[in-house]
Motif scaffolding. Structure first.
Motif, PDB file in Angstrom:
ATOM      1  N   THR A  51       2.899  39.228 -33.682  1.00 51.61           N
ATOM      2  CA  THR A  51       2.521  39.551 -32.304  1.00 51.61           C
ATOM      3  C   THR A  51       2.054  40.993 -32.158  1.00 51.61           C
ATOM      4  N   GLY A  52       2.730  41.910 -32.816  1.00 49.71           N
ATOM      5  CA  GLY A  52       2.397  43.330 -32.660  1.00 49.71           C
ATOM      6  C   GLY A  52       1.071  43.708 -33.294  1.00 49.71           C
ATOM      7  N   ALA A  53       0.598  42.909 -34.250  1.00 51.12           N
ATOM      8  CA  ALA A  53      -0.661  43.229 -34.927  1.00 51.12           C
ATOM      9  C   ALA A  53      -1.837  42.467 -34.333  1.00 51.12           C
ATOM     10  N   SER A  54      -1.531  41.542 -33.449  1.00 53.45           N
ATOM     11  CA  SER A  54      -2.523  40.539 -33.041  1.00 53.45           C
ATOM     12  C   SER A  54      -3.642  41.096 -32.168  1.00 53.45           C
ATOM     13  N   GLY A  55      -4.834  40.509 -32.329  1.00 53.25           N
ATOM     14  CA  GLY A  55      -5.971  40.868 -31.476  1.00 53.25           C
ATOM     15  C   GLY A  55      -5.870  40.264 -30.087  1.00 53.25           C
ATOM     16  N   GLY A  56      -5.092  39.197 -29.923  1.00 50.31           N
ATOM     17  CA  GLY A  56      -4.834  38.630 -28.596  1.00 50.31           C
ATOM     18  C   GLY A  56      -6.027  37.939 -27.944  1.00 50.31           C
ATOM     19  N   MET A  57      -6.981  37.462 -28.737  1.00 48.72           N
ATOM     20  CA  MET A  57      -8.132  36.779 -28.116  1.00 48.72           C
ATOM     21  C   MET A  57      -7.683  35.430 -27.555  1.00 48.72           C
TER      22      MET A  57
END
Ligand SMILES: Cc1cc2nc3c(=O)[nH]c(=O)nc-3n(C[C@H](O)[C@H](O)[C@H](O)COP(=O)(O)OP(=O)(O)OC[C@H]3O[C@@H](n4cnc5c(N)ncnc54)[C@H](O)[C@@H]3O)c2cc1C
Length: 373
Positions: A57-63
């Motif tokens: 979650t902390g590294a995610s791009g969140g698209m």
């Protein structure tokens, strides 16, 4: 939002017994905990790291977007996008979605399917998704011989912020959220799970393991019956200077290449990194970073002269074909009674998290409470 507010919910001793223990406070565990707590279920969330977003979650791009080729993912992603757009769903009172648009590029043979998907999405969300089949470029993205489904109302969220908001809401609804508590084992005692941690034991009506890539090599009692593997995901952040245009988020379904804008002058780019068994804290691979820039230049020509700023590498949990084949199976049994492992999200757990959390909470509640009665 202050991280202290997230880290402090329900301090003190761990309760001896609760309805549900959620192991892992990434975006999945946070969504499940929020959904359970708002239904009045007693919940403890146990997270080994001392900070939110320590895993994928902390590294995610969140698209996030509504469309996905995989019907199981699409079924979760569409209602999830509705939640990400709705300010009323968030403790902050602010919808987390940055609606910069989402472009899904596909082979021209997929035009009919994309057009039908646009109609479906618009019917459900009241949006303006459309097929683009007659242009070389859309929303700042070259289509490189493909056609595109454009979702102007989609884009990206900041996954750690979303996670923090859900943990805050769970805490406000009575959940105990503990960071810095590692689960060592889940054992069966008297037909019910007991969660053994370095801060004591908790017996539970049910346990949900939302341990992300750790599911590939989990602590005793949390191994799902369907094999899970961790796979590397690496992204590179590049500088985007004029005349490079603003652009939407984008994925090329033919190649798996993707990109998203980060603020006004940066872009995150990624390409599948087929390294299996990769730990979440592996060092970035510079060869893959260079290859990513080179491959993405077909879609973002300005990358050829852009400065590369940094590469970020983490991992996600990937389920095999069996997990994909079982459409509704968001929870996998583990062999310990009433103890479930959340399915691997195969690199897409942010766009599905709101609806996945809701469905997992429903399933888990039925399991924890019905059989306790
Ligand atoms: C670089 C990158 C880019 C991505 N981009 C996108 C994207 O654009 N869109 C999208 O939809 N998805 C994306 N993903 C995928 C998405 O981020 C993941 O699917 C999602 O974050 C998984 O969340 P999770 O909560 O399941 O796992 P995690 O976030 O990994 O959380 C698991 C948590 O469990 C904790 N834990 C593990 N074992 C224990 C234990 N024994 N005791 C206590 N705690 C434990 C860990 O510390 C961790 O915090 C990306 C992923 C990466 C890595």
């Amino acid at each position: 939002m202050s991280p202290d507010r997230i880290l402090s919910s329900g301090g003190g001793e761990l309760p001896a017994r609760v309805d549900v223990v959620v192991v892992g406070a990434g975006i999945t565990g946070a969504s499940v905990a929020h959904q359970l707590a708002r239904r009045g279920v007693s919940v403890v969330v146990l997270e080994q790291a001392r900070r939110p977003g320590a895993g994928a979650t902390g590294a995610s791009g969140g698209m996030v977007r509504a469309y996905d080729q995989d019907p199981v993912v699409a079924e979760l992603a569409l209602p999830s996008l509705a939640v990400y757009r709705d300010p009323a769903c968030w403790a902050s009172g602010r919808a987390p979605l940055h609606a910069v648009g989402a472009v899904s590029v596909a082979d021209p043979g997929q035009a009919l399917a994309l057009g039908e998907a646009a109609v479906r999405i618009n019917g459900a969300l009241g949006t303006s998704a459309r097929l683009v089949a007659d242009r070389a470029e859309v929303c700042g993205i070259r289509l490189a011989g493909g056609v595109a489904l454009v979702e102007p109302e989609a884009g990206w969220v900041a996954p750690t912020e979303v996670t923090g908001d859900w943990l805050l809401q769970a805490g406000a609804d009575g959940a105990v959220v503990r960071h810095g508590v590692r689960v060592h084992e889940v054992a069966a005692r008297g037909g019910r799970p007991v969660v053994v941690t370095d801060a004591g034991e908790v017996s539970a009506g049910a346990v949900v393991a939302a341990v992300g890539p750790w599911a590939a090599d989990p602590v005793p009692g949390l191994r799902s019956v369907t094999p899970v593997r961790s796979r590397s995901i690496q992204v590179t952040i590049v500088e985007r200077r004029p005349p490079a245009p603003h652009h939407a988020t984008f994925v090329d379904l033919r190649t798996g290449l993707y990109a998203k804008p980060v603020g006004a002058d940066r872009t995150l780019i990624g390409m599948p990194h087929l390294v299996w068994g990769s730990p979440v804290d592996a060092e970035p691979d510079p060869v893959h970073a260079r290859a990513t820039v080179s491959a993405l230049t077909a879609h973002l020509p300005w990358l050829a002269t852009a400065a590369q700023l940094t590469a970020v590498r983490a991992a996600d949990a990937y389920g095999g074909p069996a997990a994909h084949g079982r459409a509704a199976a968001l929870l996998e049994p583990t062999g310990v009674p009433h103890t479930w492992s959340v399915r691997g999200w195969n690199g897409g757990g942010v766009k599905t998290a709101p609806e996945a959390g809701r469905r997992i909470a429903d399933a888990c509640l039925a399991d924890a409470l019905t059989e306790l009665a």
